[in-house]
Design a protein around this motif. Structure first.
Motif, PDB file in Angstrom:
ATOM      1  N   CYS A 151      44.988  14.263   8.417  1.00 52.11           N
ATOM      2  CA  CYS A 151      46.391  13.847   9.084  1.00 52.11           C
ATOM      3  C   CYS A 151      47.388  13.884   7.723  1.00 52.11           C
ATOM      4  N   GLN A 152      48.617  13.860   8.463  1.00 49.43           N
ATOM      5  CA  GLN A 152      49.726  13.731   7.302  1.00 49.43           C
ATOM      6  C   GLN A 152      50.440  12.526   7.532  1.00 49.43           C
ATOM      7  N   ILE A 153      51.181  12.199   6.704  1.00 52.06           N
ATOM      8  CA  ILE A 153      51.739  11.084   6.487  1.00 52.06           C
ATOM      9  C   ILE A 153      52.978  10.960   7.413  1.00 52.06           C
ATOM     10  N   GLY A 154      53.722  11.948   7.826  1.00 56.69           N
ATOM     11  CA  GLY A 154      54.670  11.998   8.774  1.00 56.69           C
ATOM     12  C   GLY A 154      54.335  11.766  10.172  1.00 56.69           C
ATOM     13  N   GLY A 155      52.873  12.227  10.466  1.00 57.37           N
ATOM     14  CA  GLY A 155      52.196  11.820  11.643  1.00 57.37           C
ATOM     15  C   GLY A 155      51.839  10.630  11.684  1.00 57.37           C
ATOM     16  N   THR A 156      51.404   9.775  10.652  1.00 62.18           N
ATOM     17  CA  THR A 156      50.957   8.469  10.635  1.00 62.18           C
ATOM     18  C   THR A 156      52.181   7.563  10.865  1.00 62.18           C
ATOM     19  N   LEU A 157      53.442   7.802  10.400  1.00 67.24           N
ATOM     20  CA  LEU A 157      54.482   6.969  10.485  1.00 67.24           C
ATOM     21  C   LEU A 157      54.918   7.306  12.025  1.00 67.24           C
ATOM     22  N   ALA A 158      54.959   8.438  12.396  1.00 64.76           N
ATOM     23  CA  ALA A 158      55.631   8.665  13.760  1.00 64.76           C
ATOM     24  C   ALA A 158      54.623   7.936  14.934  1.00 64.76           C
ATOM     25  N   THR A 159      53.454   7.791  14.777  1.00 68.43           N
ATOM     26  CA  THR A 159      52.573   7.060  15.583  1.00 68.43           C
ATOM     27  C   THR A 159      52.181   5.513  15.087  1.00 68.43           C
ATOM     28  N   ASN A 160      52.728   5.193  13.921  1.00 69.15           N
ATOM     29  CA  ASN A 160      52.474   3.983  13.592  1.00 69.15           C
ATOM     30  C   ASN A 160      50.878   3.675  13.399  1.00 69.15           C
ATOM     31  N   ALA A 161      50.195   4.695  12.867  1.00 68.90           N
ATOM     32  CA  ALA A 161      48.952   4.557  12.721  1.00 68.90           C
ATOM     33  C   ALA A 161      48.424   3.267  12.409  1.00 68.90           C
ATOM     34  N   GLY A 162      47.139   2.844  12.764  1.00 66.36           N
ATOM     35  CA  GLY A 162      46.567   1.660  12.260  1.00 66.36           C
ATOM     36  C   GLY A 162      45.270   2.023  11.202  1.00 66.36           C
ATOM     37  N   GLY A 163      43.946   1.932  11.864  1.00 64.95           N
ATOM     38  CA  GLY A 163      42.792   2.012  11.124  1.00 64.95           C
ATOM     39  C   GLY A 163      41.904   0.928  10.604  1.00 64.95           C
ATOM     40  N   THR A 164      41.271   1.076   9.689  1.00 65.54           N
ATOM     41  CA  THR A 164      40.596   0.080   9.085  1.00 65.54           C
ATOM     42  C   THR A 164      41.059  -0.991   8.460  1.00 65.54           C
ATOM     43  N   GLY A 165      42.194  -0.668   7.806  1.00 66.63           N
ATOM     44  CA  GLY A 165      42.602  -1.856   6.769  1.00 66.63           C
ATOM     45  C   GLY A 165      43.725  -2.533   7.439  1.00 66.63           C
ATOM     46  N   VAL A 166      43.755  -2.543   8.779  1.00 70.01           N
ATOM     47  CA  VAL A 166      44.955  -3.387   9.283  1.00 70.01           C
ATOM     48  C   VAL A 166      44.720  -4.910   9.117  1.00 70.01           C
ATOM     49  N   LEU A 167      43.632  -5.327   9.058  1.00 66.99           N
ATOM     50  CA  LEU A 167      43.262  -6.679   9.149  1.00 66.99           C
ATOM     51  C   LEU A 167      43.833  -7.426   8.068  1.00 66.99           C
ATOM     52  N   ARG A 168      43.773  -6.595   6.872  1.00 62.76           N
ATOM     53  CA  ARG A 168      44.450  -7.359   5.507  1.00 62.76           C
ATOM     54  C   ARG A 168      45.769  -6.778   5.314  1.00 62.76           C
ATOM     55  N   TYR A 169      46.121  -5.563   5.267  1.00 60.27           N
ATOM     56  CA  TYR A 169      47.121  -5.115   5.153  1.00 60.27           C
ATOM     57  C   TYR A 169      48.520  -4.562   6.303  1.00 60.27           C
ATOM     58  N   GLY A 170      47.985  -4.733   7.523  1.00 60.71           N
ATOM     59  CA  GLY A 170      48.874  -4.493   8.477  1.00 60.71           C
ATOM     60  C   GLY A 170      48.883  -2.931   8.890  1.00 60.71           C
ATOM     61  N   ASN A 171      49.873  -2.523  10.020  1.00 59.67           N
ATOM     62  CA  ASN A 171      49.771  -1.280  10.323  1.00 59.67           C
ATOM     63  C   ASN A 171      50.624  -0.408   9.292  1.00 59.67           C
ATOM     64  N   THR A 172      50.620   0.730   9.618  1.00 57.85           N
ATOM     65  CA  THR A 172      51.547   1.736   8.969  1.00 57.85           C
ATOM     66  C   THR A 172      52.860   1.090   8.667  1.00 57.85           C
ATOM     67  N   ARG A 173      53.450   0.758   9.943  1.00 54.63           N
ATOM     68  CA  ARG A 173      54.905   0.059   9.878  1.00 54.63           C
ATOM     69  C   ARG A 173      55.068  -0.903   8.781  1.00 54.63           C
ATOM     70  N   ASP A 174      53.951  -1.939   8.561  1.00 52.39           N
ATOM     71  CA  ASP A 174      54.091  -2.671   7.462  1.00 52.39           C
ATOM     72  C   ASP A 174      54.092  -2.254   6.043  1.00 52.39           C
ATOM     73  N   ASN A 175      53.802  -1.025   5.963  1.00 49.87           N
ATOM     74  CA  ASN A 175      53.430  -0.354   4.509  1.00 49.87           C
ATOM     75  C   ASN A 175      54.558   0.634   4.404  1.00 49.87           C
ATOM     76  N   VAL A 176      55.803   0.633   4.852  1.00 46.02           N
ATOM     77  CA  VAL A 176      56.823   1.659   4.487  1.00 46.02           C
ATOM     78  C   VAL A 176      58.013   0.808   4.544  1.00 46.02           C
ATOM     79  N   LEU A 177      58.640   1.470   3.184  1.00 46.29           N
ATOM     80  CA  LEU A 177      59.787   0.683   2.789  1.00 46.29           C
ATOM     81  C   LEU A 177      61.187   1.484   3.216  1.00 46.29           C
ATOM     82  N   GLY A 178      61.039   2.664   3.419  1.00 46.79           N
ATOM     83  CA  GLY A 178      62.222   3.521   3.655  1.00 46.79           C
ATOM     84  C   GLY A 178      61.645   4.912   4.255  1.00 46.79           C
ATOM     85  N   VAL A 179      62.649   5.681   4.801  1.00 44.71           N
ATOM     86  CA  VAL A 179      62.302   6.948   5.283  1.00 44.71           C
ATOM     87  C   VAL A 179      63.623   7.916   5.298  1.00 44.71           C
ATOM     88  N   GLU A 180      63.265   9.173   5.197  1.00 40.61           N
ATOM     89  CA  GLU A 180      64.281  10.085   5.425  1.00 40.61           C
ATOM     90  C   GLU A 180      63.920  10.943   6.721  1.00 40.61           C
TER      91      GLU A 180
END
Length: 488
Positions: A143-172
């Motif tokens: 999977c690619q970063i753009g797709g994970t951002l476009a879908t706000n991917a979750g996964g196994t680390g959400v418990l500690r770090y949050g979804n993708t949305r919580d780990n993005v500072l900026g976008v182009e």
């Protein structure tokens, strides 16, 4: 296709002939999802190598009145990355050539990457700088970063770090008219009005094409302690989660639950996977602690917490990983579920989330609802228990699926009954996979008129011609029935 010949010629002139794929045989890997459940035609696939080429492609498509579909690694589980069935054929803008890691700022805890970067490549680059990009999922090798951002991917680390949305500072982002918005800020604090990046994260390419992102990095855990245990039932697993939260705090990194049926499918269909425990148990949980030091103390805390759970009658058996090889092997079992399910039959994967306290009730009530429609049907459960996200999967053998008189109607009814249970428990039908084509009818069914109206207003403001990824995320006002294309 003669009417699109001028567009293809213009795209070839802008990007180069090699970057525009038109041959039917070469299009196959781009117009069908990886599970073989969705397929629809496209005019062509373009492979831009820069944000400027993405913008030029978008402007040409707009001038010719042709829809645009942004595509990453095509690992979607809901038909969100391939053309919509029954809709107009789009130009697919595949971002796989845009894979530069532009910069890493370890002191700031940030890295700027292009959208085509594979998630695992980003993780490895961060680790080389002694930092962690924490989004982790089974498809991370493709999977690619753009797709994970476009879908706000979750996964196994959400418990500690949050979804993708919580780990993005900026976008182009490239907007539907071809404008480029450079929002690649690397700030934790920016109080200057609307946080525009969130218009594009999780909106599946319907409002703009994310071409690059500034990601948030974290301290790299250097030590891990992992165990695989068998809880008595989901309610017991939830109580054990509470014990770990109380004892371990922020060191609790993952808490993943599957049922025995899912484990058996992995052991049967994925080579070199082994049962972590000696016996057979109805439920299984992988729990991991992670920190930047104190391995022995952390391992002792893991064992002590499991012992307390056993004394309380909450678990039946457990095994601790004693080295990195054993840890990797246990994670491989967990990450093999999608591969096993594809090989073993046809699973109607759902993506529900409910409050943590409601997870046991959700599993019980959803099982009853499914069996009322399909008696005795096998149920697979894959749960990110730490964040309440349960993939509840009514699972058909290939033979039983082929024998259905109307598979599309059966699939729609089963998904709806599971989602109804989640909704009644104040949950959602989409937690981390996105909406895509599979969930479009569910959006129309469960979202309030006020929410739908707001989403349509934003779509109208940014993409009034509805050219970006039509037939996704935002249902048309009359779209209230399950789509025939969402059979599987």
């Amino acid at each position: 296709m003669n009417h699109v010949a001028p567009l293809i010629a213009a795209l070839q002139a802008e990007l180069g002939a090699a970057a525009v794929i038109t041959a039917e045989a070469d299009l196959e890997g781009f117009i069908e999802d990886w599970r073989g459940r969705y397929k629809a035609p496209a005019i062509c696939v373009v492979l831009p190598s820069s944000t400027g080429q993405v913008a030029a492609s978008v402007r040409l498509c707009a001038a010719h009145g042709v829809p645009v579909l942004a595509q990453g690694g095509n690992t979607s589980l809901c038909g969100g990355a391939i053309p919509a069935q029954g809709g107009p054929a789009p130009v697919i803008v595949n971002l796989s050539r845009m894979r530069r890691i532009r910069q890493i700022d370890a002191a700031n805890g940030s890295m700027e990457v292009e959208a085509g970067c594979v998630l695992q490549t980003v993780q490895d680059a961060a680790a080389a700088a002694q930092r962690l990009y924490p989004v982790s999922l089974g498809a991370e090798g493709s999977c690619q970063i753009g797709g994970t951002l476009a879908t706000n991917a979750g996964g196994t680390g959400v418990l500690r770090y949050g979804n993708t949305r919580d780990n993005v500072l900026g976008v182009e982002v490239v907007l539907p008219d071809g404008t480029i918005w450079n929002g690649l800020r690397a700030l934790r604090k920016d109080n200057t009005g609307l946080d525009l990046k969130h218009l594009f994260i999780g909106t599946e390419g319907t409002l703009g094409i994310i071409t690059a992102a500034t990601l948030k990095l974290h301290p790299l855990p250097t030590h891990h302690a992992l165990a695989w245990f068998a809880p008595c039932d989901p309610a017991a697993a939830l109580r054990v989660l509470g014990l770990f939260q109380a004892a371990c705090g922020a060191r609790l990194a993952a808490f993943e639950m599957i049922n025995q049926q899912q484990l058996e499918l992995v052991l049967e269909h994925v080579p070199e996977r082994r049962n972590p425990l000696a016996g057979t148990h109805p439920w299984h949980v992988l729990v991991e602690l992670a920190d930047t030091g104190g391995h022995e103390a952390m391992a002792a805390l893991l064992q002590q917490t499991l012992e307390h759970a056993a004394e309380a009658g909450l678990i039946l058996d457990a095994v601790l990983a004693s080295n990195e090889s054993q840890r990797s092997a246990l994670w491989e079992v967990r990450h093999s579920v999608s591969e096993a399910n594809k090989k073993g039959g046809l699973g109607l994967t759902t993506d529900c989330a409910v409050p943590l306290s409601a997870v046991p009730a959700f599993i019980e009530q959803a099982t009853q609802a499914v069996h009322a429609l399909e008696p005795g049907l096998e149920i697979l459960v894959v749960a990110h228990l730490g964040d309440g996200n349960v993939h509840f999967i009514p699972f058909f053998s290939f033979e039983r699926w082929r024998a259905l008189p109307d598979s599309a109607a059966t699939a729609g009814a089963l998904r709806r009954c599971v989602n109804d249970v989640a909704h009644a428990l104040h949950g959602t039908f989409s937690a981390e996979h996105g909406v895509g084509q599979t969930g479009l009818a569910e959006m129309a069914h469960y979202k309030s008129p006020a929410e739908l109206s707001l989403m349509r207003a934003v779509k109208q403001a940014l993409d009034p011609a509805n050219r970006f990824n039509p037939g996704r995320l935002v249902p048309e006002p009359e779209s209230s029935k399950p789509l025939p294309a969402s059979a599987a």
